[in-house]
Write a protein that holds these residues in place. Structure first.
Motif, PDB file in Angstrom:
ATOM      1  N   TYR A   7      -6.552  31.004 -27.602  1.00 25.66           N
ATOM      2  CA  TYR A   7      -5.634  30.178 -28.400  1.00 25.66           C
ATOM      3  C   TYR A   7      -5.833  30.457 -29.900  1.00 25.66           C
ATOM      4  CZ  TYR A   7      -3.864  27.652 -24.328  1.00 25.66           C
ATOM      5  OH  TYR A   7      -3.250  27.333 -23.143  1.00 25.66           O
ATOM      6  N   VAL A   8      -5.760  31.731 -30.225  1.00 24.68           N
ATOM      7  CA  VAL A   8      -5.955  32.158 -31.615  1.00 24.68           C
ATOM      8  C   VAL A   8      -4.607  32.099 -32.335  1.00 24.68           C
ATOM      9  CG1 VAL A   8      -6.845  33.958 -33.121  1.00 24.68           C
ATOM     10  CG2 VAL A   8      -7.729  33.756 -30.778  1.00 24.68           C
ATOM     11  N   ILE A   9      -4.570  31.345 -33.423  1.00 27.67           N
ATOM     12  CA  ILE A   9      -3.323  31.125 -34.165  1.00 27.67           C
ATOM     13  C   ILE A   9      -3.303  32.042 -35.383  1.00 27.67           C
ATOM     14  CG2 ILE A   9      -1.925  29.387 -35.378  1.00 27.67           C
ATOM     15  CD1 ILE A   9      -3.492  27.262 -33.696  1.00 27.67           C
ATOM     16  N   PRO A  10      -2.270  32.874 -35.512  1.00 25.21           N
ATOM     17  CA  PRO A  10      -2.240  33.794 -36.657  1.00 25.21           C
ATOM     18  C   PRO A  10      -1.919  33.060 -37.961  1.00 25.21           C
ATOM     19  CG  PRO A  10      -0.221  33.986 -35.395  1.00 25.21           C
ATOM     20  CD  PRO A  10      -1.093  33.019 -34.642  1.00 25.21           C
ATOM     21  N   PRO A  11      -2.305  33.628 -39.096  1.00 30.95           N
ATOM     22  CA  PRO A  11      -2.053  32.958 -40.377  1.00 30.95           C
ATOM     23  C   PRO A  11      -0.581  33.060 -40.779  1.00 30.95           C
ATOM     24  CG  PRO A  11      -3.014  35.115 -40.738  1.00 30.95           C
ATOM     25  CD  PRO A  11      -2.972  34.928 -39.251  1.00 30.95           C
ATOM     26  N   PRO A  12      -0.129  32.171 -41.680  1.00 29.68           N
ATOM     27  CA  PRO A  12       1.253  32.216 -42.141  1.00 29.68           C
ATOM     28  C   PRO A  12       1.568  33.602 -42.714  1.00 29.68           C
ATOM     29  CG  PRO A  12       0.110  30.303 -43.061  1.00 29.68           C
ATOM     30  CD  PRO A  12      -0.920  31.117 -42.339  1.00 29.68           C
ATOM     31  N   GLY A  13       2.765  34.053 -42.472  1.00 31.12           N
ATOM     32  CA  GLY A  13       3.206  35.318 -43.079  1.00 31.12           C
ATOM     33  C   GLY A  13       2.916  36.536 -42.236  1.00 31.12           C
ATOM     34  N   TYR A  14       1.995  36.428 -41.269  1.00 27.97           N
ATOM     35  CA  TYR A  14       1.618  37.627 -40.519  1.00 27.97           C
ATOM     36  C   TYR A  14       2.791  38.174 -39.701  1.00 27.97           C
ATOM     37  CZ  TYR A  14      -0.504  41.010 -37.526  1.00 27.97           C
ATOM     38  OH  TYR A  14      -0.766  42.189 -36.884  1.00 27.97           O
ATOM     39  N   PHE A  15       3.405  37.301 -38.891  1.00 26.90           N
ATOM     40  CA  PHE A  15       4.467  37.800 -38.012  1.00 26.90           C
ATOM     41  C   PHE A  15       5.701  38.246 -38.807  1.00 26.90           C
ATOM     42  CE2 PHE A  15       2.421  35.946 -34.126  1.00 26.90           C
ATOM     43  CZ  PHE A  15       2.383  37.140 -33.420  1.00 26.90           C
ATOM     44  N   ALA A  16       5.980  37.540 -39.901  1.00 21.09           N
ATOM     45  CA  ALA A  16       7.123  37.959 -40.727  1.00 21.09           C
ATOM     46  C   ALA A  16       6.866  39.373 -41.265  1.00 21.09           C
ATOM     47  CB  ALA A  16       7.331  36.975 -41.873  1.00 21.09           C
ATOM     48  N   GLY A  17       5.633  39.617 -41.702  1.00 19.45           N
ATOM     49  CA  GLY A  17       5.282  40.949 -42.201  1.00 19.45           C
ATOM     50  C   GLY A  17       5.349  41.987 -41.097  1.00 19.45           C
ATOM     51  N   LEU A  18       4.864  41.626 -39.920  1.00 20.29           N
ATOM     52  CA  LEU A  18       4.889  42.572 -38.798  1.00 20.29           C
ATOM     53  C   LEU A  18       6.336  42.907 -38.426  1.00 20.29           C
ATOM     54  CD1 LEU A  18       3.223  44.117 -36.669  1.00 20.29           C
ATOM     55  CD2 LEU A  18       3.488  42.140 -35.162  1.00 20.29           C
ATOM     56  N   ARG A  19       7.176  41.872 -38.399  1.00 19.31           N
ATOM     57  CA  ARG A  19       8.593  42.093 -38.063  1.00 19.31           C
ATOM     58  C   ARG A  19       9.212  43.092 -39.042  1.00 19.31           C
ATOM     59  NH1 ARG A  19      12.439  41.592 -33.918  1.00 19.31           N
ATOM     60  NH2 ARG A  19      12.508  43.747 -34.521  1.00 19.31           N
ATOM     61  N   ARG A  20       8.891  42.937 -40.320  1.00 19.55           N
ATOM     62  CA  ARG A  20       9.447  43.859 -41.334  1.00 19.55           C
ATOM     63  C   ARG A  20       9.019  45.295 -41.038  1.00 19.55           C
ATOM     64  NH1 ARG A  20       7.082  46.279 -45.103  1.00 19.55           N
ATOM     65  NH2 ARG A  20       5.235  44.940 -45.187  1.00 19.55           N
ATOM     66  N   VAL A  21       7.730  45.474 -40.763  1.00 18.44           N
ATOM     67  CA  VAL A  21       7.236  46.831 -40.486  1.00 18.44           C
ATOM     68  C   VAL A  21       7.954  47.398 -39.255  1.00 18.44           C
ATOM     69  CG1 VAL A  21       5.212  48.212 -39.846  1.00 18.44           C
ATOM     70  CG2 VAL A  21       4.966  46.311 -41.476  1.00 18.44           C
ATOM     71  N   LEU A  22       8.072  46.588 -38.211  1.00 17.12           N
ATOM     72  CA  LEU A  22       8.698  47.083 -36.976  1.00 17.12           C
ATOM     73  C   LEU A  22      10.166  47.423 -37.212  1.00 17.12           C
ATOM     74  CD1 LEU A  22       7.124  44.674 -34.311  1.00 17.12           C
ATOM     75  CD2 LEU A  22       6.310  46.913 -35.068  1.00 17.12           C
ATOM     76  N   ASP A  23      10.849  46.580 -37.983  1.00 16.53           N
ATOM     77  CA  ASP A  23      12.264  46.873 -38.286  1.00 16.53           C
ATOM     78  C   ASP A  23      12.388  48.208 -39.020  1.00 16.53           C
ATOM     79  OD1 ASP A  23      13.276  44.665 -37.078  1.00 16.53           O
ATOM     80  OD2 ASP A  23      13.415  43.449 -38.901  1.00 16.53           O
ATOM     81  N   GLU A  24      11.499  48.407 -39.991  1.00 14.88           N
ATOM     82  CA  GLU A  24      11.572  49.655 -40.769  1.00 14.88           C
ATOM     83  C   GLU A  24      11.330  50.882 -39.903  1.00 14.88           C
ATOM     84  OE1 GLU A  24      10.049  47.539 -44.897  1.00 14.88           O
ATOM     85  OE2 GLU A  24       8.840  49.130 -44.013  1.00 14.88           O
ATOM     86  N   ARG A  25      10.575  50.691 -38.820  1.00 17.75           N
ATOM     87  CA  ARG A  25      10.218  51.836 -37.956  1.00 17.75           C
ATOM     88  C   ARG A  25      10.992  51.827 -36.643  1.00 17.75           C
ATOM     89  NH1 ARG A  25       7.926  54.709 -41.975  1.00 17.75           N
ATOM     90  NH2 ARG A  25       6.798  53.242 -43.258  1.00 17.75           N
ATOM     91  N   HIS A  26      12.003  50.986 -36.545  1.00 23.35           N
ATOM     92  CA  HIS A  26      12.872  50.916 -35.356  1.00 23.35           C
ATOM     93  C   HIS A  26      12.071  50.655 -34.080  1.00 23.35           C
ATOM     94  CE1 HIS A  26      15.230  52.736 -38.429  1.00 23.35           C
ATOM     95  NE2 HIS A  26      14.588  53.888 -38.334  1.00 23.35           N
ATOM     96  N   ILE A  27      11.144  49.736 -34.178  1.00 23.15           N
ATOM     97  CA  ILE A  27      10.304  49.387 -33.025  1.00 23.15           C
ATOM     98  C   ILE A  27      10.654  47.963 -32.591  1.00 23.15           C
ATOM     99  CG2 ILE A  27       7.901  48.973 -32.291  1.00 23.15           C
ATOM    100  CD1 ILE A  27       7.106  51.120 -34.435  1.00 23.15           C
TER     101      ILE A  27
END
Ligand SMILES: Cc1ncc(COP(=O)(O)O)c(C=O)c1O
Length: 461
Positions: free
Chosen positions: A234-254
């Protein structure tokens, strides 16, 4: 059932049941006779307060009358039907989930049903491979997506793969932002999401092995995420992590595939755990609480372009029991129930009440509890050595086993406490209590936890 009859059953189990599941994680295995509300009962009628609710599959309480009634109604009308034919509940359920996602994310999509979380994960992998023509995916260290072969290939634990040959499509595992034990030894207060930057650096040049800049293409098709790691503790990620990950994935078409099998259906305070982090996934995989544990129905929702019939035509995947009538009927009732009651408010309120008491326990027992956290009614309690940091797996196991003995005394009765152990070091109690737990039951849970800690670590109180 007398003692002899019980022993005879356990002897039969030892001889005739495979030990390959998780039953023999405790010795002797525990046998229960009845369940109701937040409690399991043994054959003597001793109640065990359950803080894990079947790994979050029975979030709406054992024996929930309304959901049981939906199952019985379906039993009396259309209990069986081959999955190649339609029944109203399947269609209404798919439409309800599609509409819920459309209202939340503004994205159209379709649902494909199956049975069991792992099989839905398998279906999602087929959809990913079919849509992208690629089979490599990212997943997180500490992540858990099931134990079929394909699900094991994207689940980080090598223990689950070791004896089963070569996994050519094994995921590339990326460190999860587990800030209490930062994989990069940073402090969340000033790390500026260093772990995300490290992930992104892999795309800097083709020689980092992930990205062909000339083609503008990654070798990886998707990133499988759990919004909050379940089995991982039950590890909760910090604010901003998933938004940042989404951006990276979008940029790389993943693609981002969101595994909500454990956190879905309000466990983490929202319908989908990922909603807490303000990102839109391309696919969502769900199961468990979808039927309150009454049926193994599971499913995957995918963005329309990934699953549209031209792309994912009839026969792309199939299982005899997928979209079964009993499961879809209960699931539809779960959706109606969650539309009528404000589970967002309930889980946030009760979760906050519970977490405040866990934090109080941590303050009073700093030589036992190293970390507590929670989002909605997904709560964690990390058992550590006296320094408050080194994982204490042995004490965790002892507390877990003592809870199952059923010889605690509270409110004038004998009781037990059902916990579940997770975490990278198997030193985390992952608490997933029933949503309708009364405040008095939360108080009782904390009292029982305190009794267990005092009993198991008298020298550290
Ligand atoms: C996040 C997550 N994904 C997948 C699974 C696998 O689901 P199942 O055990 O129903 O195959 C689980 C089960 O615990 C889970 O928690």
């Amino acid at each position: 059932m007398n003692d002899d009859a019980q022993q005879e059953l356990l002897d039969l189990e030892r001889k005739y049941c495979s030990w390959g599941d998780t039953v023999h994680y405790v010795d002797p295995p525990k046998c229960f006779a009845r369940s109701e509300g937040s409690y399991l009962y043994d054959r003597e009628g001793t109640p065990y307060l359950d803080l894990q609710m079947w790994y979050s599959a029975s979030s709406f309480g054992y024996g929930n009358r309304r959901l049981n009634a939906a199952l019985t109604r379906q039993l009396d009308t259309l209990p069986q039907l081959a999955c190649q034919y339609l029944h109203p509940e399947k269609i209404e359920l798919a439409a309800a989930i599609g509409r819920l996602n459309q209202s939340r994310f503004g994205v159209e999509g379709r649902v494909h049903f199956n049975v069991g979380g792992s099989q839905a994960i398998e279906d999602s992998l087929k959809i990913v491979r079919n849509a992208t023509g690629k089979s490599l995916v990212f997943a997180f260290m500490g992540g858990y997506h099931g134990r079929t072969l394909a699900a094991s290939a994207i689940t980080s634990s090598y223990r689950y793969r070791r004896r089963y040959g070569h996994f050519s499509d094994r995921a590339h595992f990326v460190p999860f932002p587990y800030c209490f034990r930062c994989p990069y030894d940073k402090k969340v207060e000033d790390c500026d999401l260093y772990c995300l930057k490290q992930f992104e650096r892999n795309f800097d040049t083709e020689y980092n092995s992930f990205w062909d800049a000339k083609a503008g293409e990654s070798e990886f098709a998707a990133f499988y995420v759990e919004p909050i790691q379940g089995t991982g503790g039950y590890v909760i990620p910090p604010p901003g992590y998933f938004a940042g990950l989404r951006r990276v994935l979008d940029e790389r078409h993943i693609l981002m595939v969101d595994d909500e099998i454990q956190m879905g259906f309000y466990r983490a305070g929202k319908l989908w755990g990922i909603e807490n982090f303000g990102v839109t996934p391309d696919m969502i995989v769900f199961g468990k609480a979808l039927t309150n544990g009454l049926n193994p129905l599971s499913g995957v929702w995918a963005r329309e372009d990934l699953i549209t019939p031209d792309v994912f035509p009839p026969g792309s995947t199939h299982s005899t029991f997928s979209a079964n009538t009993l499961g879809t009927a209960v699931a539809l009732e779960v959706i109606r129930l969650t539309a009528e009651y404000d589970y967002e408010d309930t889980t946030r309120r009760k979760g906050a009440y519970f977490l405040a008491q866990l934090r109080d326990l941590q303050r009073r027992y700093p030589k036992i509890i190293g970390h507590t956290d929670g989002l909605g009614m997904a709560l964690r309690l990390e058992i550590c050595c006296e320094d408050g940091f080194q994982p204490d797996r042995e004490l965790t196991d002892r507390i877990f086993a003592e809870g199952l003995k059923g010889d605690l005394v509270a409110r004038g009765r004998r009781m037990g406490l059902v916990l579940d152990v997770g975490g990278y070091y198997k030193n985390v109690f992952t608490l997933a209590p029933a949503f309708d737990m009364a405040d008095a039951e939360i108080d009782l849970a904390v009292e029982l936890l305190e009794q267990l800690m005092r009993r198991c670590a008298p020298d550290r109180i």
